[in-house]
Design a protein around this motif. Structure first.
Motif, PDB file in Angstrom:
ATOM      1  N   GLY A  93       0.499  -1.054   0.055  1.00 29.36           N
ATOM      2  CA  GLY A  93       0.197   0.205   0.079  1.00 29.36           C
ATOM      3  C   GLY A  93       1.259   1.141   0.527  1.00 29.36           C
ATOM      4  O   GLY A  93       2.010   1.604  -0.275  1.00 29.36           O
ATOM      5  N   TYR A  94       0.039   2.519   0.100  1.00 25.61           N
ATOM      6  CA  TYR A  94       1.083   3.813   0.201  1.00 25.61           C
ATOM      7  C   TYR A  94       2.401   3.695   1.005  1.00 25.61           C
ATOM      8  O   TYR A  94       2.140   2.974   2.486  1.00 25.61           O
ATOM      9  N   SER A 170      -3.853  -2.375   2.425  1.00 28.26           N
ATOM     10  CA  SER A 170      -4.739  -0.892   2.483  1.00 28.26           C
ATOM     11  C   SER A 170      -4.826  -0.639   0.193  1.00 28.26           C
ATOM     12  O   SER A 170      -5.719  -0.389  -0.237  1.00 28.26           O
ATOM     13  N   LEU A 171      -4.133   0.589   0.234  1.00 28.12           N
ATOM     14  CA  LEU A 171      -4.003   0.757  -1.444  1.00 28.12           C
ATOM     15  C   LEU A 171      -3.992  -0.313  -2.473  1.00 28.12           C
ATOM     16  O   LEU A 171      -4.482   0.330  -3.105  1.00 28.12           O
ATOM     17  N   GLY A 172      -3.389  -1.236  -1.638  1.00 30.17           N
ATOM     18  CA  GLY A 172      -2.650  -2.122  -2.751  1.00 30.17           C
ATOM     19  C   GLY A 172      -4.037  -3.035  -3.151  1.00 30.17           C
ATOM     20  O   GLY A 172      -4.692  -3.864  -4.224  1.00 30.17           O
ATOM     21  N   ALA A 200      -8.326   0.876   2.296  1.00 31.25           N
ATOM     22  CA  ALA A 200      -7.582   1.495   2.367  1.00 31.25           C
ATOM     23  C   ALA A 200      -8.518   2.791   2.256  1.00 31.25           C
ATOM     24  O   ALA A 200     -10.229   2.045   1.316  1.00 31.25           O
TER      25      ALA A 200
END
Length: 350
Positions: A93-94, A170-172, A200
């Motif tokens: 993610g981020y 998360s963002l992934g 996320a």
């Protein structure tokens, strides 16, 4: 300002940069904008320096050097990619990278177990701190490049989309959704499975489904929620959604200086443990998250009706919303017949 507002403020505000420039790579035609230190990619082709694909062949161990695959022309050396095995695609993610714990802990778990091709998507240069806004903007580019990689493996090396399992943190998790949409556009077939690890929340609360993880993105979508309402989404995002320890704060994070972030980061840790856990993370069904909040879910911590596994071993036929309890220290899995002495008292008393 409440804890959610403070968390979002800290996360998002530094990403607002003043200096802006526009760069065109004359050799590739790729258009790239920069806002201060933040990179926004708005045009292909894929850049192998900014989105890397690292293959760990079946039989490799956690210390093995990965094989770098090109998105537009993947050429795994003979014997390093087996299309007859499941292919696990791991997406951080981020502010992450290939060696960030959310990626590394799951990669090690799969390699130690064996029996899978493992591909790590490292999009760190497009997801750097403090560039959260830019990272969201870059999701489409990363998802498109990942889809191109899988398309290349499908057309040249007999990979079947149904055998692909993307695990995104998360963002992934939202990158995974865009990857499957890209794959479906190119092949007519969506991916077999997506696991979203605390997808996320910031800026995804009201986006339409085309930009965020939802049940239409794979044949089976399962989601693990560990910090809903702050870093993670509260809404149901899959065919099976698991809210761990109520879904907001994790008992292992009690006393941590940043309990919300700690709780968010535990989603991949729980999933990694599930890969080889003999006890397993078992959950109980409940009609909705709000039923749980209002105390309307049946049963208690001593229940015997835990019948749904969370994590790697989750059945693709699972449907619904489930609540899972864990220990407050590793190993976190409590098994089907839970030992109440290993459940942190403050969570038992909820």
């Amino acid at each position: 300002m409440g804890p959610m507002g403070i968390a979002w403020y800290i996360l998002l505000l530094p990403g607002l940069q003043i200096a802006c420039s526009r760069n065109v790579d004359q050799s590739t035609g790729r258009l790239e904008w920069t806002l201060g230190q933040c990179i926004l990619q708005v045009k292909e082709p894929c850049d192998d320096n900014e989105v890397r694909f690292l293959l760990y062949a079946e039989g490799a161990d956690s210390s093995s050097e990965p094989i770098l695959l090109r998105a537009n022309d993947p050429r795994p050396p003979p014997g390093t990619f087996n299309p007859n095995l499941d292919t696990k695609v791991l997406i951080h993610g981020y502010a992450g990278n290939a060696d960030f714990n959310s990626t590394a802990v799951i990669r090690r778990a799969y390699l130690n177990r064996g029996g899978s091709n493992v591909i790590v998507v490292d999009w760190g240069p497009l997801a750097t701190y403090p560039c959260y806004f830019a990272a969201i903007f870059n999701l489409l580019q990363v998802g498109s490049c990942t889809a191109r990689l899988l398309f290349g493996l499908a057309t040249k090396y007999s990979l079947h989309p149904a055998t692909v399992h993307v695990v995104g943190f998360s963002l992934g998790a939202h990158v995974a959704a865009l990857t499957s949409k890209g794959m479906q556009a190119m092949t007519g077939t969506r991916l077999g499975r997506i696991t979203g690890l605390d997808p996320a929340l910031p800026l995804f609360a009201t986006l339409n489904d085309a930009w965020k993880l939802d049940p239409s993105d794979a044949d089976f979508v399962d989601v693990v929620h560990t910090n809903v309402g702050i870093f993670g989404k509260i809404e149901v995002s899959g065919h099976a959604d698991f809210f761990v320890n109520g879904g907001t704060f994790q008992p292992a994070c009690a006393g941590h200086k940043n309990a919300p972030l700690c709780s968010h980061l535990l989603a991949p840790v729980y999933f990694a443990e599930s890969v080889a856990s003999e006890e397993g993370f078992w959950g109980q069904a409940c009609p909705s998250y709000w039923h749980y909040v209002l105390g309307w879910c049946p049963g208690d911590t001593a229940r015997d009706d835990l019948d749904t596994l969370m994590g790697e071993q989750c059945s693709s036929t699972t449907r619904g919303i489930f609540f899972v309890r864990t220990s407050d220290s590793p190993p976190y899995a409590l098994g089907k017949h839970q030992d109440s002495t290993r459940i942190k008292k403050q969570y038992c008393d909820q």
